[in-house]
Design an enzyme around this catalytic site. Structure first.
Site, PDB file in Angstrom:
ATOM      1  N   LYS A 233       0.847  -1.200   0.000  1.00  0.00           N
ATOM      2  CA  LYS A 233       0.000   0.000   0.000  1.00  0.00           C
ATOM      3  C   LYS A 233       0.877   1.243   0.000  1.00  0.00           C
ATOM      4  CE  LYS A 233      -2.351   1.695   3.696  1.00  0.00           C
ATOM      5  NZ  LYS A 233      -2.149   3.145   3.653  1.00  0.00           N
TER       6      LYS A 233
ATOM      7  N   ASP B 265      -3.638   4.286  -1.665  1.00  0.00           N
ATOM      8  CA  ASP B 265      -4.567   4.703  -0.594  1.00  0.00           C
ATOM      9  C   ASP B 265      -4.532   6.224  -0.441  1.00  0.00           C
ATOM     10  OD1 ASP B 265      -6.064   4.819   1.800  1.00  0.00           O
ATOM     11  OD2 ASP B 265      -4.345   4.262   3.041  1.00  0.00           O
TER      12      ASP B 265
ATOM     13  N   LYS C  76      -7.489   8.002  -0.542  1.00  0.00           N
ATOM     14  CA  LYS C  76      -8.774   8.351   0.105  1.00  0.00           C
ATOM     15  C   LYS C  76      -9.358   9.641  -0.472  1.00  0.00           C
ATOM     16  CE  LYS C  76      -7.444   6.446   4.636  1.00  0.00           C
ATOM     17  NZ  LYS C  76      -6.000   6.313   4.492  1.00  0.00           N
TER      18      LYS C  76
ATOM     19  N   ASP D 294     -13.839  14.698  -2.612  1.00  0.00           N
ATOM     20  CA  ASP D 294     -13.922  16.011  -3.260  1.00  0.00           C
ATOM     21  C   ASP D 294     -15.213  16.018  -4.076  1.00  0.00           C
ATOM     22  OD1 ASP D 294     -13.119  18.505  -4.526  1.00  0.00           O
ATOM     23  OD2 ASP D 294     -11.046  17.940  -4.129  1.00  0.00           O
TER      24      ASP D 294
ATOM     25  N   THR E 241     -10.144   3.867  11.196  1.00  0.00           N
ATOM     26  CA  THR E 241      -9.930   2.990  12.360  1.00  0.00           C
ATOM     27  C   THR E 241      -9.303   3.736  13.537  1.00  0.00           C
ATOM     28  OG1 THR E 241      -7.977   2.255  11.129  1.00  0.00           O
ATOM     29  CG2 THR E 241      -9.817   0.738  11.226  1.00  0.00           C
TER      30      THR E 241
ATOM     31  N   ARG F 213       2.850  -0.020  10.754  1.00  0.00           N
ATOM     32  CA  ARG F 213       3.938   0.109  11.721  1.00  0.00           C
ATOM     33  C   ARG F 213       4.382  -1.181  12.394  1.00  0.00           C
ATOM     34  NH1 ARG F 213       0.948   5.200  14.206  1.00  0.00           N
ATOM     35  NH2 ARG F 213      -0.723   3.970  13.278  1.00  0.00           N
TER      36      ARG F 213
END
Ligand code: C5P
Length: 233
Positions: free
Chosen positions: A34, A61, A63, A66, A120, A211
């Site tokens: 990603k 990604d 997102k 608009d 999340t 991470r």
């Protein structure tokens, strides 16, 4: 059935050197990658192109959120990069999502198009702050139904919502779940977190892990640990 490349490694790095140091040790047949706002803003499309050239399925990604025309054009530009998945924010509404969906119609190598329901990193109190009352789950369910009606391929949600979502959406509707943590990992800014195997058991199709992998002393070892935790039995 669990996709044999259910793991999506979030390459939240600042430069291509770090990305290549990790991806040189990865086989495109074991996981997907990603590229998000951090890396894309630093490198532009170059990182995506390099990874696609190396045979990786890339989830871009960004997102998008608009006006419909802008999102449709941005989605087309993203698809031109040869990525495997693109996403928008479901709160952009059905006109925006339909415009994004239509922008991809008729393409030969059409990327999957998903919509973020509730980040999340947000819990009930964060949602209340921006005017949404009630639990994250009801909002996620509502936005997932809207996304499905707009013709998209799936949603990004927490695996905590997967069991409920599976009851209301088509079995082929994709659930992409970030907020994945291994036992003992720091949660960081995420709130609705789940362990990898539990996420798949709950009905998630793809796990986005950042991470826990990228900050590990040996990221490839963590990837292998996650993959073996997903093996049946
Ligand atoms: O490091 P961590 O595993 O928390 O990274 C999660 C990744 O998934 C980040 O790249 C983040 O931008 C992304 N993401 C998310 N929540 C969403 C959608 C994407 O955390 N709803």
């Amino acid at each position: 059935m669990v996709d044999n490349k259910a793991l999506i490694v979030a390459l939240d790095f600042d430069d291509l050197d770090n990305v290549l140091r990790l991806t040189d040790r990865l086989d495109p047949s074991i996981c997907r990658l990603k590229v998000g706002k951090q890396l894309f803003t630093r490198t532009g499309p170059m990182a995506v192109e390099r990874l696609v050239d190396r045979g990786f399925d890339v989830f871009l990604d960004l997102k998008f959120h608009d006006i419909p025309n802008t999102v449709a054009n941005a989605v087309s530009a993203a698809a031109d990069l040869g990525v495997w998945m693109i996403n928008v924010h479901a709160v952009g509404g059905s006109s925006m999502m339909k415009a994004a969906h239509e922008a991809l119609a008729g393409r030969q190598n059409k990327p999957l198009l998903t919509a973020v329901t509730v980040l999340t990193s947000m819990a009930e109190a964060d949602l209340a702050e921006v005017g949404f009352q009630g639990p994250a789950l009801s909002r996620v369910v509502e936005l997932a139904k809207l996304t499905e009606r707009a013709g998209l391929d799936g949603v990004v949600c927490s695996a905590r919502e997967a069991v409920e979502l599976r009851k209301v959406v088509d079995p082929a509707f994709i659930l992409v779940t970030p907020g994945i943590r291994l036992k003992g990992d720091s949660v960081g800014d995420q709130k609705r977190v789940v362990e990898p195997a539990a996420a798949i058991a709950a009905g998630a199709d793809y796990l986005v892990v950042g991470r826990s992998i990228t900050t590990a002393a040996d990221p490839v070892r963590v990837i292998k640990r996650i993959l073996s935790s997903l093996e049946p039995g």
